[in-house]
Design a protein around this motif. Structure first.
Motif, mmCIF file in Angstrom:
data_model
loop_
_atom_site.group_PDB
_atom_site.id
_atom_site.type_symbol
_atom_site.label_atom_id
_atom_site.label_comp_id
_atom_site.label_asym_id
_atom_site.label_seq_id
_atom_site.Cartn_x
_atom_site.Cartn_y
_atom_site.Cartn_z
ATOM 1 N N THR A 264 -7.641 -1.416 0.577
ATOM 2 C CA THR A 264 -9.033 -1.021 0.817
ATOM 3 C C THR A 264 -9.151 -0.174 2.075
ATOM 4 N N LEU B 264 -3.280 1.433 -3.355
ATOM 5 C CA LEU B 264 -3.926 1.738 -2.085
ATOM 6 C C LEU B 264 -4.713 0.528 -1.624
ATOM 7 N N CYS C 106 -6.970 1.831 3.448
ATOM 8 C CA CYS C 106 -6.490 3.200 3.235
ATOM 9 C C CYS C 106 -7.350 3.969 2.242
ATOM 10 N N ARG C 107 -8.040 3.241 1.365
ATOM 11 C CA ARG C 107 -8.912 3.929 0.416
ATOM 12 C C ARG C 107 -10.104 4.516 1.150
ATOM 13 N N ASN C 108 -10.617 3.751 2.103
ATOM 14 C CA ASN C 108 -11.818 4.173 2.827
ATOM 15 C C ASN C 108 -11.553 5.246 3.872
ATOM 16 N N TYR D 169 -8.062 -3.839 -4.336
ATOM 17 C CA TYR D 169 -7.102 -2.762 -4.231
ATOM 18 C C TYR D 169 -7.200 -1.836 -5.437
ATOM 19 N N SER D 170 -6.774 -0.608 -5.244
ATOM 20 C CA SER D 170 -6.626 0.270 -6.401
ATOM 21 C C SER D 170 -5.158 0.226 -6.789
ATOM 22 N N CYS E 264 0.826 -1.205 0.000
ATOM 23 C CA CYS E 264 0.000 0.000 0.000
ATOM 24 C C CYS E 264 0.860 1.255 0.000
ATOM 25 N N SER F 157 -2.488 8.324 7.545
ATOM 26 C CA SER F 157 -1.580 8.203 6.405
ATOM 27 C C SER F 157 -0.154 8.277 6.916
ATOM 28 N N ASP G 70 -1.737 1.004 -8.659
ATOM 29 C CA ASP G 70 -0.976 2.057 -9.324
ATOM 30 C C ASP G 70 0.022 1.439 -10.287
ATOM 31 N N SER H 222 -9.440 8.315 4.804
ATOM 32 C CA SER H 222 -8.468 9.288 4.296
ATOM 33 C C SER H 222 -7.690 9.903 5.447
ATOM 34 N N ASN I 11 -0.016 4.098 0.825
ATOM 35 C CA ASN I 11 -0.332 4.963 1.960
ATOM 36 C C ASN I 11 0.265 4.460 3.272
#
Ligand SMILES: [Mn+2]
Ligand SMILES: [Mn+2]
Ligand SMILES: [Zn+2]
Ligand SMILES: [Zn+2]
Lengths: 155, 155
Positions: free
Chosen positions: B140, B138, B142-144, A126-127, A99, B149, A129, B146, A101
């Motif tokens: 899940t 990211l 960390c996506r949710n 996951y998103s 991650c 960090s 990159d 914000s 982040n």
DNA sequence: TAATTATTGCAACTCGGTTGCATTTTTGAT
DNA sequence: ATCAAAAATGCAACCGAGTTGCAATAATTA
């Protein structure tokens, strides 16, 4: 898995790899056996606090030995610190998600390599990159000439 | 590709990414455009010697900016230093081979991801120790949220 | 037991990368 | 062109990961 069985497992692994079982090595290996995800050295040391007095140099030397003997895998990241996980038949080669982040590393399904690739792109939460495939070993040049060895000689 | 055409290419890339073209950025980007393989910072700086006075901090900041804008890719290694290469449609995502002996990184065929996997195992001239697939983005969690960090916030 | 070898700790170090801040350069409005 | 604001750069100092040399300790072996 109980603490005792982890200890036994660690003991067996060391013996099987022909490494003498010292208190520090058992401690480090047990941490990795109990871990649910790859750990970096600072995390390993934190988990070791109290249980075992161990210098950072010893941790590095222990991990290096484990890696050379095939007991653990080393995972590269762009964050500076490398991560380590148990390498075994039960925990076979698999992709990792890290991650951007929180920096945490998660193990993905250890499906067959080619099959995994498809899944990575479709079924995940996951998103993504960036995908990176790193293969390491000996290049043809270095295989043929045993003379020049600027980098890592040992193994 | 001539020096002049590389310079033009670099200028175009900066403009296209909305980055003001300064002498240092042009120099760094030109080095990467001319490179046949991924480079680390110390190599970039060495190639820059004489041509351009540039501080190491500026190189890092420049590369970081390029990466954020998608102009370059960053490649993780276990050796400490990260490597960088041009990211473009012509130079699409591909596996890398890094030699355990000399540390050099070679780009492999940018075939389709799944197709590449097969080839990696069969048709190659390297002796492979280790294959690593690193996916970043990211998680899940960390996506949710914000809020937390700990790691890298920017992008 | 005594000699030998392997393991560990400590200190000091190298190297990759970052941060804060002051200075210079670029930009953009007047 | 002129001047103010913003962006880019350099410098120094720093941090963290990982390594090296060497002495001390622990484990093997004769
Ligand atoms: Mn894993
Ligand atoms: Mn490449
Ligand atoms: Zn996360
Ligand atoms: Zn090589």
């Amino acid at each position: 898995m109980s603490v005792n069985s982890t200890h036994k497992d660690a003991l067996f692994k060391l013996q099987h790899a022909g490494i003498s079982n010292t208190s520090r090595r058992l401690a480090v290996l047990s941490i990795l056996l109990k871990a649910k995800k790859p750990l970096n050295v600072s995390t390993i040391r934190r988990l070791l606090e109290g249980k075992c007095n161990i210098d950072k140099v010893t941790v590095y030397r222990t991990l290096s030995l484990f890696r050379k003997r095939g007991i653990i895998r080393e995972i590269a990241t762009t964050s500076g610190a490398n991560y380590f996980e148990i390498a075994s038949q039960e925990n076979s080669l698999h992709p990792h998600f890290s991650c951007r982040n929180c920096g945490e590393i998660t193990c993905l399904d250890p499906l067959s390599f080619t099959h995994a690739a498809k899944l990575i792109f479709s079924k995940h939460d996951y998103s993504i990159d960036h995908i990176e495939i790193n293969i390491s070993g000996l290049c043809t040049c270095c295989r043929n000439s045993s003379k020049k060895s600027f980098y890592k000689q040992e193994e």
